[in-house]
Structure formats: structure tokens, C-alpha cells
Design an enzyme around this catalytic site. Structure first.
Site, PDB file in Angstrom:
ATOM      1  N   LYS A   9       2.423  36.482  36.816  1.00 41.91           N
ATOM      2  CA  LYS A   9       3.561  36.505  37.943  1.00 41.91           C
ATOM      3  C   LYS A   9       4.335  37.708  37.728  1.00 41.91           C
ATOM      4  CE  LYS A   9       3.549  31.407  37.443  1.00 41.91           C
ATOM      5  NZ  LYS A   9       4.368  30.048  37.259  1.00 41.91           N
ATOM      6  N   TYR A  49       0.981  27.106  46.335  1.00 39.09           N
ATOM      7  CA  TYR A  49       2.007  25.779  45.653  1.00 39.09           C
ATOM      8  C   TYR A  49       2.445  24.831  46.385  1.00 39.09           C
ATOM      9  CZ  TYR A  49       3.038  28.887  41.697  1.00 39.09           C
ATOM     10  OH  TYR A  49       3.044  29.381  40.424  1.00 39.09           O
ATOM     11  N   PHE A  57      12.681  22.976  43.612  1.00 36.63           N
ATOM     12  CA  PHE A  57      12.604  24.244  43.069  1.00 36.63           C
ATOM     13  C   PHE A  57      11.632  25.051  43.936  1.00 36.63           C
ATOM     14  CE2 PHE A  57       9.739  21.862  40.278  1.00 36.63           C
ATOM     15  CZ  PHE A  57       8.484  22.266  40.555  1.00 36.63           C
ATOM     16  N   ARG A  85      -5.591  27.354  30.177  1.00 33.64           N
ATOM     17  CA  ARG A  85      -4.232  26.542  30.111  1.00 33.64           C
ATOM     18  C   ARG A  85      -3.812  26.416  28.534  1.00 33.64           C
ATOM     19  NH1 ARG A  85      -1.574  24.957  34.918  1.00 33.64           N
ATOM     20  NH2 ARG A  85      -0.733  22.922  33.537  1.00 33.64           N
ATOM     21  N   THR A  91       4.183  24.332  30.531  1.00 33.60           N
ATOM     22  CA  THR A  91       4.866  25.036  31.738  1.00 33.60           C
ATOM     23  C   THR A  91       6.164  25.707  31.438  1.00 33.60           C
ATOM     24  OG1 THR A  91       3.590  23.242  33.305  1.00 33.60           O
ATOM     25  CG2 THR A  91       5.777  24.270  34.043  1.00 33.60           C
ATOM     26  N   ARG A 102       3.253  31.878  27.177  1.00 33.79           N
ATOM     27  CA  ARG A 102       4.478  31.573  27.469  1.00 33.79           C
ATOM     28  C   ARG A 102       5.454  31.189  26.513  1.00 33.79           C
ATOM     29  NH1 ARG A 102       2.248  27.034  31.909  1.00 33.79           N
ATOM     30  NH2 ARG A 102       2.402  28.492  33.750  1.00 33.79           N
ATOM     31  N   ASN A 112       7.680  32.179  34.143  1.00 30.76           N
ATOM     32  CA  ASN A 112       6.866  31.694  32.704  1.00 30.76           C
ATOM     33  C   ASN A 112       5.648  32.690  32.667  1.00 30.76           C
ATOM     34  OD1 ASN A 112       5.608  30.356  34.948  1.00 30.76           O
ATOM     35  ND2 ASN A 112       5.681  28.420  34.119  1.00 30.76           N
ATOM     36  N   HIS A 115       0.229  32.235  35.710  1.00 31.19           N
ATOM     37  CA  HIS A 115      -0.288  31.036  36.535  1.00 31.19           C
ATOM     38  C   HIS A 115      -1.806  30.770  36.060  1.00 31.19           C
ATOM     39  CE1 HIS A 115      -1.612  27.705  39.367  1.00 31.19           C
ATOM     40  NE2 HIS A 115      -2.463  28.537  39.686  1.00 31.19           N
ATOM     41  N   GLU A 126      -8.014  27.456  44.664  1.00 26.01           N
ATOM     42  CA  GLU A 126      -7.242  28.603  44.441  1.00 26.01           C
ATOM     43  C   GLU A 126      -8.165  29.690  44.444  1.00 26.01           C
ATOM     44  OE1 GLU A 126      -5.176  27.706  40.779  1.00 26.01           O
ATOM     45  OE2 GLU A 126      -3.854  26.250  41.625  1.00 26.01           O
TER      46      GLU A 126
HETATM   47  P1  DAT Z   1       2.229  25.108  35.912  1.00 24.38           P
HETATM   48  O1  DAT Z   1       2.505  26.517  36.497  1.00 24.38           O
HETATM   49  O2  DAT Z   1       2.091  24.744  34.242  1.00 24.38           O
HETATM   50  O3  DAT Z   1       0.600  24.598  36.336  1.00 24.38           O
HETATM   51  P2  DAT Z   1       3.443  23.383  37.506  1.00 24.38           P
HETATM   52  O4  DAT Z   1       2.219  23.376  38.467  1.00 24.38           O
HETATM   53  O5  DAT Z   1       4.110  21.778  37.292  1.00 24.38           O
HETATM   54  O6  DAT Z   1       3.017  23.965  36.186  1.00 24.38           O
HETATM   55  O7  DAT Z   1       4.400  24.153  38.320  1.00 24.38           O
HETATM   56  C1  DAT Z   1       4.305  25.208  39.028  1.00 24.38           C
HETATM   57  C2  DAT Z   1       5.434  26.294  38.699  1.00 24.38           C
HETATM   58  O8  DAT Z   1       6.699  25.858  39.212  1.00 24.38           O
HETATM   59  C3  DAT Z   1       5.738  26.521  37.113  1.00 24.38           C
HETATM   60  O9  DAT Z   1       4.822  27.527  36.502  1.00 24.38           O
HETATM   61  C4  DAT Z   1       7.023  27.096  37.175  1.00 24.38           C
HETATM   62  C5  DAT Z   1       7.561  26.289  38.491  1.00 24.38           C
HETATM   63  N1  DAT Z   1       8.470  25.132  37.978  1.00 24.38           N
HETATM   64  C6  DAT Z   1       7.955  23.799  37.538  1.00 24.38           C
HETATM   65  N2  DAT Z   1       8.563  23.093  37.079  1.00 24.38           N
HETATM   66  C7  DAT Z   1       9.901  23.587  37.400  1.00 24.38           C
HETATM   67  C8  DAT Z   1      11.412  23.255  37.097  1.00 24.38           C
HETATM   68  N3  DAT Z   1      11.779  22.196  36.753  1.00 24.38           N
HETATM   69  N4  DAT Z   1      12.463  24.218  37.648  1.00 24.38           N
HETATM   70  C9  DAT Z   1      11.926  25.268  37.850  1.00 24.38           C
HETATM   71  N5  DAT Z   1      10.851  25.938  38.018  1.00 24.38           N
HETATM   72  C10 DAT Z   1       9.991  25.029  37.827  1.00 24.38           C
HETATM   73 MG    MG Z   2       0.358  23.951  38.079  1.00 27.68          MG
END
Ligand code: DAT
Ligand code: MG
Length: 147
Positions: A9, A49, A57, A85, A91, A102, A112, A115, A126
């Protein structure tokens, strides 16, 4: 052979963590079969996303991913989706264990570092979204019999 989509990222690229991340996946024994540094359009970020569209968010997430270049990658290997992963960590970097990308380098959930596709279905979706078939390289590594 299984493939996954991994992306450094904007925070990871800016902080110079691209090489560190690549080194970990290489040393693990996975094979890099596609990579590109790129600016992300709002449309691509929103499609990528889409599952988080209703989350509070979402806007901030799209702003972040489009704020500076990302390094998009295709990695290949046995069980690479789940193992990558694990190597990324939870996350929220506050929950990510030391030894994960991370856990070792992140502080805030909104930045973080990396991805990774979370399932075979996500990886298929994806990879098609981020890479043309002709951007993915097919080659043998002579070391593969030792991995
Ligand atoms: P991951 O990236 O581990 O698959 P995810 O798909 O649940 O996690 O979320 C996608 C991204 O969104 C994550 O990498 C960071 C952001 N994100 C997730 N939860 C968040 C939160 N509570 N506040 C801010 N950003 C968040
Ligand atoms: Mg995800």
C-alpha cells in the site's frame, strides 16, 4: 499452482518496505510472477474494496489507496493465499504478531502496509481486476524442486 494478489500500500511504498516484503515472500519459497508500481484510480480502488462500501471508513480507505503509488504483485505457490495472509498478520497492526509484516512495521489499522487476497474467490476476482493475463509471467525456477 495457486496464485494470490498482494499489494504494497502507499504507506509501505513511501516507507521503503517494498523490498523487505518481497524478500520475505521470496525467502519463504514463493514465486513472483507479476509486479508493477502504479497509481490507483478512484474507480479501481472502489471496485477493489467494494465489500466495504457501507463501512464508515470506506471513503478514507479509497482516499488512502489513491494517495500515492502502490506496488501490485502476483505470487504463486502451494497454499500461497492463506500463507501470505499469515505472513501479513492481523488487519489491525496492534493485533498483528511480531514476525508478521503488519506486526513488525505497522501501527495504525488505516495504514497497514500490505493487502493480500483473503480466499481463492477473492484472489481470482482481484487478479482479474489488477492484472491483464499478459502481465503474468510463466517461468520455471530451477530451485523449485528444493522448496
Ligand atoms: P484485510 O486488509 O486484512 O483483508 P479488511 O478486508 O477487513 O482487512 O479491510 C480492508 C482494509 O480496510 C484494511 O486493510 C484496512 C482498512 N480497515 C479495516 N478496518 C478498518 C477500521 N476499523 N478503520 C479504518 N480502516 C479499516
Ligand atoms: Mg480484506
Amino acid at each position: 499452482m495457486e496464485r494470490t494478489f498482494l499489494m504494497i500500500k502507499p504507506d509501505g511504498v513511501q516507507r521503503g518496505l517494498t523490498g523487505e516484503a518481497i524478500a520475505r515472500f521470496e525467502k519463504k519459497g514463493f514465486k513472483l510472477v507479476g509486479a508493477k508500481l502504479m497509481d490507483v484510480s478512484r474507480e479501481l480502488a472502489e471496485t477493489h474494496y467494494a465489500e466495504h462500501k457501507e463501512r464508515p471508513f470506506f471513503g478514507e480507505l479509497v482516499d488512502f489507496i489513491t494517495s500515492s503509488p502502490v506496488f501490485a504483485m502476483v505470487w504463486e505457490g502451494n497454499n500461497v493465499i492463506a500463507t501470505a495472509r499469515q505472513m501479513m498478520g492481523a488487519t489491525n497492526p496492534a493485533d498483528a504478531l511480531p514476525g508478521t509484516l503488519r506486526g513488525d512495521f505497522g501501527v495504525n489499522v488505516s495504514m497497514n502496509i500490505i493487502h493480500g487476497s483473503d480466499s481463492a474467490e477473492s484472489a481470482t476476482r482481484e487478479l482479474a481486476l489488477w492484472f491483464d493475463e499478459n502481465e503474468i509471467v510463466s517461468y520455471d525456477k530451477t530451485i523449485s524442486k528444493w522448496i
